[in-house]
Structure formats: C-alpha cells, structure tokens
Scaffold this motif. Structure first.
Motif, PDB file in Angstrom:
ATOM      1  N   UNK A  41      14.180  20.417  50.038  1.00  0.00           N
ATOM      2  CA  UNK A  41      13.804  19.020  50.263  1.00  0.00           C
ATOM      3  C   UNK A  41      12.414  18.817  49.669  1.00  0.00           C
ATOM      4  N   UNK A  42      12.351  18.112  48.532  1.00  0.00           N
ATOM      5  CA  UNK A  42      11.068  17.952  47.847  1.00  0.00           C
ATOM      6  C   UNK A  42      11.055  16.673  47.032  1.00  0.00           C
ATOM      7  N   UNK A  43       9.863  16.282  46.639  1.00  0.00           N
ATOM      8  CA  UNK A  43       9.683  15.139  45.756  1.00  0.00           C
ATOM      9  C   UNK A  43       8.640  15.522  44.712  1.00  0.00           C
ATOM     10  N   UNK A  44       8.115  14.539  44.008  1.00  0.00           N
ATOM     11  CA  UNK A  44       7.165  14.841  42.935  1.00  0.00           C
ATOM     12  C   UNK A  44       5.882  15.492  43.453  1.00  0.00           C
ATOM     13  N   UNK A  45       5.635  15.426  44.747  1.00  0.00           N
ATOM     14  CA  UNK A  45       4.463  16.103  45.320  1.00  0.00           C
ATOM     15  C   UNK A  45       4.565  17.620  45.131  1.00  0.00           C
ATOM     16  N   UNK A  46       5.780  18.141  45.008  1.00  0.00           N
ATOM     17  CA  UNK A  46       5.941  19.574  44.733  1.00  0.00           C
ATOM     18  C   UNK A  46       5.316  19.914  43.381  1.00  0.00           C
ATOM     19  N   UNK A  47       5.537  19.049  42.395  1.00  0.00           N
ATOM     20  CA  UNK A  47       4.915  19.266  41.081  1.00  0.00           C
ATOM     21  C   UNK A  47       3.404  19.163  41.174  1.00  0.00           C
ATOM     22  N   UNK A  48       2.928  18.168  41.899  1.00  0.00           N
ATOM     23  CA  UNK A  48       1.477  17.998  42.051  1.00  0.00           C
ATOM     24  C   UNK A  48       0.859  19.222  42.710  1.00  0.00           C
ATOM     25  N   UNK A  49       1.542  19.781  43.683  1.00  0.00           N
ATOM     26  CA  UNK A  49       1.052  20.977  44.372  1.00  0.00           C
ATOM     27  C   UNK A  49       0.988  22.158  43.416  1.00  0.00           C
ATOM     28  N   UNK A  50       2.041  22.339  42.643  1.00  0.00           N
ATOM     29  CA  UNK A  50       2.072  23.446  41.680  1.00  0.00           C
ATOM     30  C   UNK A  50       1.014  23.274  40.593  1.00  0.00           C
ATOM     31  N   UNK A  51       0.815  22.047  40.136  1.00  0.00           N
ATOM     32  CA  UNK A  51      -0.200  21.805  39.114  1.00  0.00           C
ATOM     33  C   UNK A  51      -1.612  22.031  39.667  1.00  0.00           C
ATOM     34  N   UNK A  52      -1.833  21.670  40.930  1.00  0.00           N
ATOM     35  CA  UNK A  52      -3.138  21.916  41.553  1.00  0.00           C
ATOM     36  C   UNK A  52      -3.374  23.414  41.712  1.00  0.00           C
ATOM     37  N   UNK A  53      -2.331  24.152  42.084  1.00  0.00           N
ATOM     38  CA  UNK A  53      -2.451  25.605  42.195  1.00  0.00           C
ATOM     39  C   UNK A  53      -2.746  26.206  40.820  1.00  0.00           C
ATOM     40  N   UNK A  54      -2.077  25.704  39.805  1.00  0.00           N
ATOM     41  CA  UNK A  54      -2.318  26.184  38.438  1.00  0.00           C
ATOM     42  C   UNK A  54      -3.774  25.963  38.028  1.00  0.00           C
ATOM     43  N   UNK A  55      -4.318  24.779  38.340  1.00  0.00           N
ATOM     44  CA  UNK A  55      -5.727  24.497  38.006  1.00  0.00           C
ATOM     45  C   UNK A  55      -6.655  25.505  38.671  1.00  0.00           C
ATOM     46  N   UNK A  56      -6.386  25.816  39.933  1.00  0.00           N
ATOM     47  CA  UNK A  56      -7.218  26.800  40.646  1.00  0.00           C
ATOM     48  C   UNK A  56      -7.159  28.159  39.963  1.00  0.00           C
ATOM     49  N   UNK A  57      -5.955  28.558  39.578  1.00  0.00           N
ATOM     50  CA  UNK A  57      -5.796  29.851  38.920  1.00  0.00           C
ATOM     51  C   UNK A  57      -6.474  29.870  37.551  1.00  0.00           C
ATOM     52  N   UNK A  58      -6.330  28.780  36.801  1.00  0.00           N
ATOM     53  CA  UNK A  58      -6.971  28.715  35.486  1.00  0.00           C
ATOM     54  C   UNK A  58      -8.486  28.820  35.596  1.00  0.00           C
ATOM     55  N   UNK A  59      -9.062  28.270  36.654  1.00  0.00           N
ATOM     56  CA  UNK A  59     -10.503  28.375  36.873  1.00  0.00           C
ATOM     57  C   UNK A  59     -10.924  29.830  37.053  1.00  0.00           C
ATOM     58  N   UNK A  60      -9.981  30.658  37.479  1.00  0.00           N
ATOM     59  CA  UNK A  60     -10.238  32.083  37.673  1.00  0.00           C
ATOM     60  C   UNK A  60      -9.760  32.909  36.478  1.00  0.00           C
ATOM     61  N   UNK A  61      -9.286  32.233  35.428  1.00  0.00           N
ATOM     62  CA  UNK A  61      -8.789  32.933  34.255  1.00  0.00           C
ATOM     63  C   UNK A  61      -7.439  33.587  34.479  1.00  0.00           C
TER      64      UNK A  61
END
Length: 88
Positions: A41-61
């Motif tokens: 059960x999900x909506x586009x917020x799942x994508x937003x969550x994954x993209x936010x997690x990706x940004x955090x990881x990219x900040x750490x290389x």
C-alpha cells in the motif's frame, strides 16, 4: 552491500517516519540496497522517501539501489522518470 527493507505501507502519512527509521538503520559505509518486496500500500510518497534517502547517501559518497520492486512501484519510477536515480 547492506540491505534495508521498506514497510508494507508507505503513503504520505508514513513517509516522514519511514525516512527517519531508514536513516537511523543505515549501516556505516558502502552501498545500500533497499528491498521493496513487502511494499503493498503506497503512493508517490514512497518515491519521495527513496529519493530523500538517496540524497542522504550521496552526501556520504554512497550509492542506493532497489531490489524486489513491485510492478506498480516500477511503473511510478518510470512515470516520474527517476529510473536512473533509483536503479533496480
């Protein structure tokens, strides 16, 4: 590669808490794979969550990838054109 799991439900109501939990469970160093098998059960917020997690990881290389992506989530990834940002 370390692995995190998404919950069964990830809508705009759960997105903030889910991101907080995922970030808290991030292992130290290396790439991270997010297992989406439980996601039902999900909506586009799942994508937003994954993209936010990706940004955090990219900040750490670090890199993020997805595994066991449900077909409907794959459709959203394609619809929003973020397949290159969220590789399976």
């Amino acid at each position: 590669m370390s692995e995190l799991q998404l919950p069964e439900r990830l809508t705009h109501l759960e997105a903030s808490a889910c991101l907080t939990e995922l970030v808290a469970r991030l292992p130290a160093g290396g790439p991270v794979c997010v297992d989406a098998a439980a996601l039902r059960d999900f909506d586009s917020a799942a994508l937003a969550t994954l993209l936010a997690l990706r940004r955090r990881l990219l900040q750490q290389g670090r890199a993020l990838s997805l595994s066991q992506v449900p077909p409907r989530l794959a459709e959203l990834v394609a619809l929003y054109g973020v397949g290159e940002l969220l590789p399976a």
